[in-house]
Motif scaffolding. Structure first.
Motif, PDB file in Angstrom:
ATOM      1  N   ALA A   2       1.679  13.422  -4.810  1.00 54.89           N
ATOM      2  CA  ALA A   2       2.613  12.704  -4.061  1.00 54.89           C
ATOM      3  C   ALA A   2       4.149  13.152  -4.340  1.00 54.89           C
ATOM      4  CB  ALA A   2       2.498  11.233  -4.161  1.00 54.89           C
ATOM      5  N   ARG A  20      12.196   6.848   0.105  1.00 46.55           N
ATOM      6  CA  ARG A  20      11.073   7.219  -0.087  1.00 46.55           C
ATOM      7  C   ARG A  20      10.294   7.264  -1.390  1.00 46.55           C
ATOM      8  NH1 ARG A  20       7.694   9.367   3.208  1.00 46.55           N
ATOM      9  NH2 ARG A  20       6.329  10.066   1.508  1.00 46.55           N
ATOM     10  N   PRO A  22      10.175   4.085  -3.416  1.00 43.34           N
ATOM     11  CA  PRO A  22       9.225   3.285  -3.630  1.00 43.34           C
ATOM     12  C   PRO A  22       7.846   3.741  -3.227  1.00 43.34           C
ATOM     13  CG  PRO A  22      11.186   2.338  -2.535  1.00 43.34           C
ATOM     14  CD  PRO A  22      11.372   3.682  -2.665  1.00 43.34           C
ATOM     15  N   ILE A  23       7.905   4.384  -1.857  1.00 44.13           N
ATOM     16  CA  ILE A  23       6.458   4.702  -1.176  1.00 44.13           C
ATOM     17  C   ILE A  23       5.828   5.799  -2.296  1.00 44.13           C
ATOM     18  CG2 ILE A  23       5.753   6.062   0.661  1.00 44.13           C
ATOM     19  CD1 ILE A  23       7.819   4.993   2.291  1.00 44.13           C
ATOM     20  N   ASN A  24       6.560   6.915  -2.786  1.00 38.61           N
ATOM     21  CA  ASN A  24       6.088   7.576  -3.498  1.00 38.61           C
ATOM     22  C   ASN A  24       5.392   7.109  -4.915  1.00 38.61           C
ATOM     23  OD1 ASN A  24       6.754   9.720  -1.864  1.00 38.61           O
ATOM     24  ND2 ASN A  24       8.504  10.503  -2.996  1.00 38.61           N
ATOM     25  N   ARG A  25       6.272   6.125  -5.492  1.00 37.92           N
ATOM     26  CA  ARG A  25       6.095   5.405  -6.712  1.00 37.92           C
ATOM     27  C   ARG A  25       4.655   4.594  -6.511  1.00 37.92           C
ATOM     28  NH1 ARG A  25       8.911   3.812 -10.974  1.00 37.92           N
ATOM     29  NH2 ARG A  25      10.968   4.564  -9.843  1.00 37.92           N
ATOM     30  N   MET A  26       4.433   3.953  -5.362  1.00 38.98           N
ATOM     31  CA  MET A  26       3.235   3.324  -5.181  1.00 38.98           C
ATOM     32  C   MET A  26       1.998   4.264  -5.085  1.00 38.98           C
ATOM     33  SD  MET A  26       2.274   0.573  -2.374  1.00 38.98           S
ATOM     34  CE  MET A  26       0.305  -0.239  -2.185  1.00 38.98           C
ATOM     35  N   GLY A  27       2.188   5.505  -4.168  1.00 40.52           N
ATOM     36  CA  GLY A  27       1.316   6.688  -4.387  1.00 40.52           C
ATOM     37  C   GLY A  27       0.814   6.782  -5.652  1.00 40.52           C
ATOM     38  N   TRP A  29       1.094   5.672  -8.412  1.00 38.66           N
ATOM     39  CA  TRP A  29       0.327   4.741  -9.163  1.00 38.66           C
ATOM     40  C   TRP A  29      -1.229   4.262  -8.923  1.00 38.66           C
ATOM     41  CZ3 TRP A  29       1.004   2.465 -13.770  1.00 38.66           C
ATOM     42  CH2 TRP A  29       2.329   2.453 -14.318  1.00 38.66           C
TER      43      TRP A  29
END
Lengths: 191, 77, 610
Positions: A2, A20, A22-27, A29
């Motif tokens: 990601a 982007r 936080p989105i990448n971070r959740m992906g 994880w």
């Protein structure tokens, strides 16, 4: 993976309205969690097949040695990430290089362990041992390759302050590989 | 997170955290090894090793992988 | 066609590299023959997969970015983008739908072969090996269709629209997920050409460890498919968490979004089980480990635990989006608010949780420890509580509604009927005493076809007809649609009701031959299967013709309130000309003072036509 997915897309994604990261971070994880389950299945089958028995004597000095190397490489990875976040590129690259070298040393250590192993894969403990260390080593080697790419790109000045997500994500991947070994080391060597 | 240029004090503080964490991790690893050689096999050993591994995992997730940033993106060191 | 050719060339080159390097190692270091089918495929295939993905555009549009190189811009118009790497979720949705509808029809044809063989006792048109190959191929391809088509196809197309987003959270990952599927199909076809594999879709050891090399290809293919499922699941979870339009709170999400989220959570949490199980089989085959080899203290039961840990939750990956779609359609076509919305959401999440603790009900006759029987019996029956809530919500929605019996609604109503039968017969299989008799008989076959086909494929058909005007911009032919429905619905009952009976009488599943006393019912079932199969001629004809020259559809032919209908058909490249703002609930039909679901820019409130 990601990472660095969509600079071209950001203009017509929601890139303009929110970051982007936080989105990448959740992906990433979620990816870790999912990958961890595969390792958990392998570890669980080790206990299913041989209980808490360890029928063979392992080379404890080697085990402790490679474990220490991998743990230490997590520190250098952390230092590299922190340095890049503060614009200290030279130190960051040096620490990345140290991480890469220690990762390679770990992989060589596992290879050496395989070459001196006096049990075979068809033995129940061998089944667990080779599949667990093999799958983990695959992650180590891929992590080393990713870090080499990051190292080279950092040399070209691709990661100025505020644009270090590629470094952060790869360093997180490296820590993840370390966390897996945190469980595999006692499972294989100490129990 | 310093968004504007080099902030030496903040960087030194963050690097210091890393050193503290690795020191605890190293101690925990040695403790694992020590109890494994002294206690010998059995459920007690498995329990202690699990506790140690969970503690190490928590340290790495919390400080190295910045897990809290997942729900608090602007927080952290 | 160019990306496809690139992908094929690079894929073959990758295979040659992986298999060649392995061969070199074997010759130079181990002093053995260079080719070993199992090992060479296992080593060649990962590189082939990388070559394929990079060739199709993964490198040109995405991978270059990892190295700081400029990436190419995407095609935004024309049919060529369907054969290329494209990140538009609408393109990817159509790619999934078309691919899997084709596989669905192929797999349906295969099972007609199986049924023709089973028409009479004794062997007539297939050999035993061919029968096993055809039955196994039907099994795994239909499982793949069932897992991927609703979530991958309609989920991709509709969820971002329902969220008011411009795309999925990870558009390139989305494209990667899709382009990993053609190698799966190719690999399975090569496996069939190599003589197939005979362990069904479940691949139980010890058979799967010792049988023909088709098994290795099966394992590689399904492992890849697991990756598709996990990556897709991650993408949906993050999209739904982060890409909701302003004002779209969790309580205002259309129920299909909740269904997609629940299914994604399940595939994200559990698919690794299947992957791990297949990986262990692969290790046993090529690396000589003994996970499942009892001669070396391995355990075949371990496989069943790991395998069903995923594969039972997988049925909820299949049916939850199906349930969600029919609840959507029931509300829109009854012109009533969805009954007990919050309870349904709770039920979905309850199923997510419970699905992970019921797997061993597949193993009551496997010889696992006796003390496991009672807990798994109770847990399995508990799952009927959330399922029942969903079902009652469906009934509550149509209760006293003004039903609009168009083709999607007919299919949606039929799901309620079919799933009643599927659910009730499930109780006999969850109960240990009855399961001991019914296990591995045609009763099981009939039961899971009633749940998966009756619950999901009928919902799939409902979805196809419901969103056809949105996706293609054209209207399907209503007469042909209804004809398809009635033949499929009646044919389905005629095939599977007698199957319960033949199962109770004791006919084993998965066998190519059977005692002559079962002749009568089997002949009937085969004839009914041909009738059922004929319904898809109308379906395929209707879809193909309507897509090419059906009448142009309006933006909102069903006068539905949800967001995907508030934009043009098909939607523009960024879905909405202006970012929508959500102001009300999606299903407030017939509520005079209810706020509109969405406001688009300065336009007057939309979706208030009830």
């Amino acid at each position: 993976m990601a990472v660095a997915s969509a600079p071209a897309h950001a203009e017509h994604g929601h890139g303009s309205t929110h970051s982007r990261i936080p989105i990448n971070r959740m992906g990433i994880w979620l990816f870790f969690f999912s990958d961890a389950l595969l390792f958990a299945m392998l570890a669980a089958s080790r206990f299913y097949l041989t209980g808490t028995e360890r029928p063979h004597e392992l080379n404890q000095a080697l085990g402790l040695g490679i474990t220490s190397v991998l743990l230490l490489s997590s520190l250098t990875a952390y230092r590299a990430e922190t340095a890049f976040e503060h614009g200290n590129v030279a130190h960051g690259r040096a620490m990345l290089l140290a991480t890469i070298l220690m990762g390679a040393a770990f992989a060589i250590g596992v290879g050496f362990e395989w070459s001196i192993a006096h049990w075979v894969p068809s033995d129940p403990f061998g089944t667990a041992f080779f599949s667990m260390t093999g799958m983990h080593a695959l992650h180590v080697v891929s992590g080393v390759l990713f870090l080499i790419v990051v190292y080279v790109r950092a040399g070209k000045g691709h990661f100025p302050v505020g644009n270090t997500w590629a470094v952060t994500s790869m360093v997180m991947y490296w820590h993840f590989v370390d966390v897996v070994w945190v469980f595999f080391y006692p499972t294989l060597y100490l129990v | 997170m310093a968004a504007t240029g080099h902030n030496a004090a903040a960087e030194a503080k963050a690097q210091g955290t890393g050193l503290k964490v690795i020191a605890i991790l190293a101690v925990l690893t040695l403790v694992e090894y020590a109890i494994a050689v002294t206690i010998g096999k059995g459920p007690m050993l498995v329990t202690l090793l699990t506790v140690a591994a969970l503690a190490k995992t928590w340290l790495i997730l919390q400080y190295f992988m910045h897990l809290p940033k997942l729900w608090n993106p602007d927080g952290g060191h | 066609m160019r990306p496809l050719i690139n992908a094929l060339v690079l894929g073959i080159a990758g295979f040659a590299f992986g298999a060649g390097a392995t061969g070199l190692f074997r010759v130079a270091v181990l002093g053995r023959e260079w080719w070993s089918t199992d090992l060479s495929w296992s080593m060649g295939y990962p590189f082939a997969l990388i070559g394929w993905v990079m060739g199709i555009g993964g490198w040109k549009y995405w991978g270059r970015g990892w190295f700081g190189l400029p990436v190419a811009p995407y095609e935004t118009t024309g049919w060529r983008r369907y054969l290329d790497w494209n990140i538009d979720h609408k393109v990817i949705g159509i790619q999934y739908i078309v691919t899997f509808v084709v596989i669905f029809l192929l797999s349906g044809l295969t099972v007609l072969l199986v049924r023709l063989e089973l028409m009479r006792a004794g062997m007539q048109i297939l050999t035993e090996d061919q029968y096993n190959a055809a039955m196994s191929f039907h099994g795994i391809t239909m499982v793949a269709v069932a897992v991927a088509i609703l979530l991958g196809g309609f989920g991709n197309y509709v969820v971002p629209l329902m969220l008011g987003a411009r795309d999925m959270a990870f558009p390139n990952l989305n494209s990667l997920s899709y382009w990993l599927t053609p190698p799966v199909a190719v690999l399975l076809l090569i496996a069939v050409a190599m003589g197939g594999w005979d362990s069904g879709w479940t691949a139980y050891p010890p058979l799967s460890v010792v049988n023909k090399s088709g098994q290795t290809l099966f394992n590689l293919a399904v492992f890849t498919f697991g990756l598709v499922s996990i990556l897709g699941g991650i993408n949906f979870i993050v999209t739904i968490a982060y890409e909701r339009a302003a004002g779209l709170t969790w309580g205002r999400l259309p129920i299909f979004v909740w269904g997609a989220l629940s299914a994604s959570l399940i595939s994200f949490f559990f698919t690794q089980g299947f992957a791990a199980a297949l990986l262990m089989v692969l290790f046993d085959r090529v690396l000589d480990t003994s996970f499942f080899d009892f001669k070396n203290e391995g355990s075949a039961l371990l496989y069943e635990h790991v395998f069903w840990f995923y594969s039972h939750p997988a049925v909820y990956v299949m049916v939850l989006p199906g349930f969600a779609i029919i609840l959507e359609i029931l509300a829109h076509f009854s012109r009533k608010p969805l009954f007990a919305y919050r309870w349904v959401v709770g039920a979905f999440l309850g199923i997510v949780a419970l699905s992970g603790v019921v797997w061993a009900h597949h193993m009551f006759t496997s010889g696992m420890a006796d003390y496991l029987h009672a807990p798994f019996l109770v847990l399995t029956e508990m799952i009927s509580i959330p399922t029942g809530i969903i079902f009652l919500a469906g009934l509550g929605t149509i209760w006293a509604g003004k039903l609009w019996l168009r083709t999607p609604m007919l299919f949606a109503l039929s799901v309620l009927f079919n799933f009643t039968i599927g659910g009730i017969t499930g109780i006999f299989l969850a109960d240990v005493p009855t399961d001991l008799h019914l296990h591995d008989t045609y009763f099981v076959v009939a039961h899971f076809h009633y749940t998966i086909v009756g619950g999901e494929i009928f919902a799939l058909m409902a979805a196809v007809y419901y969103w056809f005007p949105k996706i293609t911009g054209r209207m399907y032919n209503e007469t042909l649609g209804k004809l398809h429905f009635w033949i499929m619905f009646i044919g389905f009952q005629l095939v599977f009701i007698p199957m319960f009976e033949v199962g109770v009488q004791g006919m084993n599943r998965r066998v190519a031959d059977y005692p002559a006393e079962y002749n009568g019912l089997n002949t009937w079932i085969t004839l009914a299967a041909l009738f059922l199969g004929s319904s898809f001629v109308f379906f395929a004809w209707n879809m193909a013709m309507s897509w090419v020259r059906g009448p142009i559809a309006e933006a909102n032919p069903w006068h539905a309130r949800t967001l995907e209908w508030q934009t043009s058909s098909p939607p523009p490249i960024h879905n909405f000309d202006e970012d929508p703002v959500i102001t009300g609930n999606p299903y407030d039909y017939g509520q005079p003072r209810a706020a509109a679901h969405a406001r688009l820019g300065a336009a007057p409130a939309a979706g208030d036509s009830a």
